[in-house]
Design an enzyme around this catalytic site. Sequence first.
Site, PDB file in Angstrom:
ATOM      1  N   GLU A   1      60.711  35.934  34.957  1.00  0.00           N
ATOM      2  CA  GLU A   1      61.431  35.721  33.542  1.00  0.00           C
ATOM      3  C   GLU A   1      62.491  36.675  33.566  1.00  0.00           C
ATOM      4  OE1 GLU A   1      57.917  35.301  34.037  1.00  0.00           O
ATOM      5  OE2 GLU A   1      58.658  33.430  33.745  1.00  0.00           O
TER       6      GLU A   1
ATOM      7  N   ASN B   1      57.651  30.384  39.416  1.00  0.00           N
ATOM      8  CA  ASN B   1      58.552  29.547  38.842  1.00  0.00           C
ATOM      9  C   ASN B   1      60.029  29.789  39.201  1.00  0.00           C
ATOM     10  OD1 ASN B   1      57.842  32.090  36.693  1.00  0.00           O
ATOM     11  ND2 ASN B   1      60.053  31.347  36.224  1.00  0.00           N
TER      12      ASN B   1
ATOM     13  N   ASP C   1      57.855  25.946  33.793  1.00  0.00           N
ATOM     14  CA  ASP C   1      57.416  27.206  34.100  1.00  0.00           C
ATOM     15  C   ASP C   1      56.032  26.948  34.862  1.00  0.00           C
ATOM     16  OD1 ASP C   1      57.196  30.041  34.400  1.00  0.00           O
ATOM     17  OD2 ASP C   1      55.836  30.068  32.320  1.00  0.00           O
TER      18      ASP C   1
END
Lengths: 178, 622
Positions: free
Chosen positions: B222, B306, B348
């Site tokens: 992220e 991801n 994701d």
Amino acid sequence: MLALGGCNKGPAADLPASQIGSQAVIDSALIPGLTRSAVSSDPRVAQYYDNADAVNTGKRLFGQYNCSGCHSNGGGGMGPSLMDDEWIYGGRLEQIHQTLVEGRPNGMPAWGGKVPDQQLWQLSAYVRSMSLPATLAAQNGATPSQTPAPVPREADDHAGWSPPPGTTNDYTTLTTGP
Amino acid sequence: MRFTVTVLLALAPLAALAQTVPAPVPASEVFTREEIGHALAAPTPQAGRTMPSAANAPEDDGQWTMPSKNYASTRFSALTELTPRTVKGLQPLFSFSLGVNKGQEAAPIVADNTMFIVTAYPNYVYALDLTRPGAPLKWKFAPKPLPASQGVACCDVVNRGGSVSNGKYIFNTLDGQTIALDVRTGKPVWRTQLGNINTGESITMAPLVAQGRVYVGNSGGELGVRGWIAALEESSGKLLWKAYNTGPDKEVLIGPAFKPAYATDRGTDLGVKSWPPQAWKIGGGNVWGWITYDAELDAIYHGTGNPGPWNAEQRPGDNKWTAGIFARDPASGAARWYYQFSPHDEHDYDGINEQILLDMPFAGTMHKVLIHFDRNGYIYIIERGTGKVLSADPFGPVNSSKGVDIATGELIRNPAKQTRLGQVVSDICPTASGSKDWNPSSFSPQTGLVYIPHENICMDWMNMQVNYIAGTPYVGANVHMKPGPGGHRGELTAWDPVRRGPVWVDKENFPIWSGTVVTAGDLVFYGTMDGWFKAVNARTGELLWKAKVDSGIVSQPISYRGPDGHQYIAVLSGVGGWSGAVVSGPVDPRDGSAALGMVNAMSDLPKYTTAGGTLYVFTLPH
């Protein structure tokens, strides 16, 4: 106007800010021996109160500088919530600005010198606006802080840790069971 | 103050509204298992019994020296004192405060009558003496990770555990260190710095120790962190090799030995070419979940996280080698095969969940397979030697794809659920955290079933343009999660991998974020986010026993034999992790987009539990 207006009002002798002869922003509510809360003051802050343009620009910057990646739309995640009435390092506009400039040890990056200072003030104004009753009242659905209210000067008429009743939305004091 | 009073009155209903859990997605919005599940051949259960090999799952010695119990990752305990009949008498024996009130995701480790626990940040390690009443502290080690590392941890400051090997307890710290402690003294034998928080790197995974090597991977999907896996020498902590999961072949350690099963994975430097220019450098593919060692084929398997950012429109291409699984040579790191669960992932769907290594009947003969339960909603059965997918079946609600093309291995995307800039795409199933997240399943050779702790959550998603700033989030999506069909947010599914379907399903109000352990007494243990620790019948799913603990459970329970020869069950409480951040954060439940959209589906959790962090040990009175 302010409870203790910086360096030239009240018993200034016991204020750290005046002791060091600077415009230092106070980051703690504990000042040994002081009989009331100290309020620091930074003259640069004035123009960002009652300033709709500041909060709206701040909202845009909040996304562009990835603040929203940690603080979401004010509810937090990787970083703490900004829309409640709990302020670890003080919730007045200049205290928020100081946090943005210096960073904080538990994960807040230091943005001073990386982002123009005016933008840091605009970001501070948006962050301060998130917990204003007017901003919270404008929430429509599950995404808050989309219509930020300008920060009224009187909303910061306190030391930064315990906003006076009615100046913020007290959401966290009481939790009821299922 | 006049501006506030009237507004405050108007706020009361708003606050109540924002705390309401949204309505579930209707069942008609998702596909059925029959519609989208596929296999290369019909089930042939008569061809043999599903078992892990002796090399990967040696006879149970009563200890629990690695989170997965054994290389096969069965999390099966051969102890039989606890049964559906006796479990009703199970009682708490002692508890121990971890001194940290964040999400506790680790498995307690038991070796030589000592229990080892690593906590969430600040990653304290405790060693408890199981031979003495009350299991007193032998030592505590405080690694003192950088406090600022908390600012680059995407989803609470968790740690998924350590392992004991050759007299050392080996674990990772949030600020990117791998540390080996002497089990007798608690003093570091070595510590190796692998991650750099200023580029957004952290480490939350449990290292795998096998054959004298320690395998570690980074977190940061992220924050635009380029994912890697590293191997350290177990005796010294020296770096042996490091393989990236994006970029040129020489850095991914793709060479002549690389033989992927499908044409889409063949070519030169696909880790560069399947991205816009330079985007692979900030493209994710992290190794924050489970690494598995295969003693039979001398291979390691690991998923990749991801791709970044979440906004897929900023990274056209397949984004290799993210959201897939690698088989690598343990000594050199050289890639042997790769399979991409979610090419050009738009939701994701990290590929980092556990794999269980089994010998299983398929198409009339026994096959060496791994079972992987992916975030994208499918249970994959993959041949370990080749990377070929034998079957892929949904185990929860799915509409983001329409099945796996079993001939080409390709995930068939559903255009209706592709994510778009500035446009909310509603009712995408599964949600970003998947049909199942990191918390591991177990397998019983007695029942032939896997016990999958998972979620029943879907989401609304809107892509947003995002800038890359090193050390800050690189996400670009506004997400709001919601319950899946039926409204319950969690499920424990007993799944038959041979017959490709569920045998029973237990529903939970909240997502199950704990692992499972299954025992030879035919019991499955797991914890709930509202603070219940439960035992159910492994054959029927019937609830047989439960105990309330101080906080929600998001950790990995274990079963071990104590110094007195009796069976013990241990688990950590302490709610948190991505799904529990609304309690451990604290995060404000009025912002549904908070904690990457998880809060929208979890805003009622603060009514059920508070933050905590405690070890509980249970046994029968004796």
